[in-house]
Design an enzyme around this catalytic site. Structure first.
Site, mmCIF file in Angstrom:
data_model
loop_
_atom_site.group_PDB
_atom_site.id
_atom_site.type_symbol
_atom_site.label_atom_id
_atom_site.label_comp_id
_atom_site.label_asym_id
_atom_site.label_seq_id
_atom_site.Cartn_x
_atom_site.Cartn_y
_atom_site.Cartn_z
ATOM 1 N N SER A 107 0.805 -1.224 0.000
ATOM 2 C CA SER A 107 0.000 0.000 0.000
ATOM 3 C C SER A 107 0.834 1.268 0.000
ATOM 4 O O SER A 107 0.449 2.278 -0.600
ATOM 5 C CB SER A 107 -0.944 0.004 1.206
ATOM 6 O OG SER A 107 -0.211 0.036 2.418
ATOM 7 N N SER A 111 0.534 5.022 -1.926
ATOM 8 C CA SER A 111 0.555 6.292 -1.188
ATOM 9 C C SER A 111 1.619 7.218 -1.755
ATOM 10 O O SER A 111 1.441 8.438 -1.808
ATOM 11 C CB SER A 111 0.833 6.038 0.301
ATOM 12 O OG SER A 111 -0.136 5.190 0.869
ATOM 13 N N GLU A 138 -7.541 1.470 -1.236
ATOM 14 C CA GLU A 138 -8.184 2.702 -0.755
ATOM 15 C C GLU A 138 -7.381 3.952 -1.091
ATOM 16 O O GLU A 138 -7.955 4.992 -1.456
ATOM 17 C CB GLU A 138 -8.411 2.605 0.752
ATOM 18 C CG GLU A 138 -7.126 2.546 1.568
ATOM 19 C CD GLU A 138 -7.268 1.791 2.875
ATOM 20 O OE1 GLU A 138 -6.471 2.076 3.772
ATOM 21 O OE2 GLU A 138 -8.149 0.915 3.001
ATOM 22 N N GLY A 326 13.840 -6.435 2.680
ATOM 23 C CA GLY A 326 13.792 -7.458 3.723
ATOM 24 C C GLY A 326 15.042 -8.326 3.756
ATOM 25 O O GLY A 326 15.648 -8.611 2.720
ATOM 26 N N SER A 332 11.451 -14.213 7.633
ATOM 27 C CA SER A 332 10.269 -13.525 7.113
ATOM 28 C C SER A 332 10.074 -13.819 5.635
ATOM 29 O O SER A 332 11.026 -14.104 4.904
ATOM 30 C CB SER A 332 10.404 -12.013 7.310
ATOM 31 O OG SER A 332 11.469 -11.496 6.526
ATOM 32 N N GLU A 340 14.605 -19.532 -1.955
ATOM 33 C CA GLU A 340 13.723 -20.179 -0.981
ATOM 34 C C GLU A 340 12.416 -20.590 -1.638
ATOM 35 O O GLU A 340 11.888 -21.672 -1.375
ATOM 36 C CB GLU A 340 13.449 -19.246 0.197
ATOM 37 C CG GLU A 340 12.622 -19.901 1.294
ATOM 38 C CD GLU A 340 12.416 -19.032 2.514
ATOM 39 O OE1 GLU A 340 11.254 -18.726 2.835
ATOM 40 O OE2 GLU A 340 13.432 -18.652 3.141
ATOM 41 N N ALA A 341 11.892 -19.731 -2.523
ATOM 42 C CA ALA A 341 10.655 -20.064 -3.240
ATOM 43 C C ALA A 341 10.864 -21.254 -4.173
ATOM 44 O O ALA A 341 9.933 -22.032 -4.411
ATOM 45 C CB ALA A 341 10.163 -18.850 -4.022
ATOM 46 N N GLY A 345 8.686 -24.903 -4.739
ATOM 47 C CA GLY A 345 8.045 -25.115 -6.034
ATOM 48 C C GLY A 345 7.302 -23.899 -6.543
ATOM 49 O O GLY A 345 6.530 -23.991 -7.496
ATOM 50 N N LYS A 346 7.546 -22.743 -5.949
ATOM 51 C CA LYS A 346 6.836 -21.523 -6.350
ATOM 52 C C LYS A 346 7.545 -20.782 -7.481
ATOM 53 O O LYS A 346 6.943 -19.967 -8.174
ATOM 54 C CB LYS A 346 6.662 -20.607 -5.137
ATOM 55 C CG LYS A 346 5.794 -21.246 -4.056
ATOM 56 C CD LYS A 346 5.825 -20.496 -2.736
ATOM 57 C CE LYS A 346 5.036 -21.259 -1.672
ATOM 58 N NZ LYS A 346 5.114 -20.586 -0.346
#
Length: 378
Positions: A107, A111, A138, A326, A332, A340-341, A345-346
């Site tokens: 978000s 902004s 929003e 990050g 996290s 790591e993904a 399998g991502k």
């Protein structure tokens, strides 16, 4: 210790250790030589190319551009050569398979002034689907109603609260903006609830399926809000106009959640219902249908994982660009590198992938200038 002037062998061996022959594959580190005429007023494409062998995050930014250009230029088979059951995913104007590009953003980026860059991509149909956190929905709408202003990171919170000013980093949002948002959205929610109730009355033997007028999802509501805002400065307006789905699995986590909460009292005893299961089916189905899949993820957390997990349904994305600050030491999701993904399998093991450790508001405009906006859109 000896008084000899002879260099000690231990120190000599440690400091003057011989290297192996430099492999032919090694690339020399070079930067931008601004003493050359070609460096003056350099185009974004040339600047990014010059950063390729600079090292550190400069090289990662250049790699991100290569990967994005790869996902944009990829072409598969012509639709006429495919059996009927394989005619899924996206095709270019000439009928060849092309990449499905999933873009995620947090978000704070809406902004910020990065909203205009994101709107450009959606306006010109350069992405296939979006996942955003609630504030990304929003804030896009609120900016049509009233502006966000520059502030400072150091402004004291107590004084701002007394003045009705909300701080997002070094941005300021007057609380009146949210009052205007409530005035704008409540009549729309009233109408949506009315349509949902009408759909419930007409519901036949098929029951409450995803195509039923009684079934409202976060993406369906977001599409409606994009239609109602009817302003070309809005990301959601162009998403509605170009039929680009915007998913927000945590739609209630923000001001729009406040509005939905308030509406449950104003609309009592009837309350609008939103089905997140239908949305996850829609997003995952887009991933499974894709003949080639790319991810551009700005920020971390929910928006990043939601797209990565959708790509798991097709055994991994073919291209992936992460941009966030990050670190992975705390486990996290934002900190996780693409590798790591791959373990989940991502992302496919052979995929083109990079993580750029940087503030997206700095590097993404540069990346877009060197890729999506390197030529004027048709």
């Amino acid at each position: 210790m000896s008084g000899s002037d002879k260099l000690p062998g231990l120190a000599s061996d440690a400091v003057l250790k011989q290297s192996i022959p430099v492999p032919d594959s090694f690339v020399e580190i070079k930067g931008i030589d601004y003493s050359k005429d070609s460096a003056y007023n350099m185009k974004a494409v040339d600047l990014i190319e010059s950063m390729k062998n600079m090292g550190f995050q400069a090289s990662s930014v250049s790699q991100a551009c290569e990967i994005i250009n790869g996902m944009r230029s990829w072409r598969g088979k012509h639709i006429d050569s495919l059996p009927e059951h394989e005619r899924t995913g996206e095709f270019d104007d000439e009928g060849y398979q092309k990449s499905t590009i999933f873009m995620g953003y947090t978000s704070n980026l809406i902004s910020s002034g990065l909203r205009d860059t994101l709107r450009f991509l959606v306006q010109h149909k350069m992405v296939s689907a979006i996942v955003s956190s609630a504030g990304g929905i929003e804030e896009d709408l609120i900016k049509v109603l009233a502006p966000t202003y520059m502030g400072e990171f150091s402004l004291p919170g107590k004084g701002l609260r007394d003045q009705g000013m909300n701080r997002i980093g070094n941005l300021l949002v007057p609380n009146d903006n949210y009052c205007k948002f409530e005035e704008w959205i409540v009549p729309i929610l009233d109408k949506c609830l009315e349509e949902q109730e009408e759909g419930m009355k007409k519901m036949g033997s098929d029951g409450l399926n995803a195509d039923s007028p009684a079934c409202w999802t976060p993406s369906k509501l977001i599409n409606r809000l994009g239609k109602e805002i009817n302003d070309e400065s809005s990301v959601l307006y162009w998403a509605h106009k170009n039929d680009i789905p915007v998913f927000c699995p945590a739609l209630t986590d923000g001001s729009i959640g406040d509005m939905l909460f308030f509406h449950t009292f104003k609309a009592s005893p009837q309350q609008i219902r939103l089905d997140i299961v239908a949305d996850i089916r829609k997003l995952n189905s887009m991933s499974m249908a894709a003949s080639n899949a790319g991810m551009i993820l700005l920020g971390g957390g929910l928006i990043k994982h939601h797209i990565c997990n959708a790509c798991l349904m097709r055994n991994g994305a073919d291209y992936a660009v992460y941009i966030n600050t990050g670190q992975e030491f705390d486990g996290s999701d934002a900190g996780a590198r693409p590798d790591e993904a791959i373990s989940w399998g991502k992302i496919k093991a052979e995929a083109k992938q990079v993580k750029v450790y940087a503030d997206a508001s700095i590097v993404f405009p540069l990346i877009v200038a060197a890729t999506f906006a390197s030529e004027k859109p048709n």
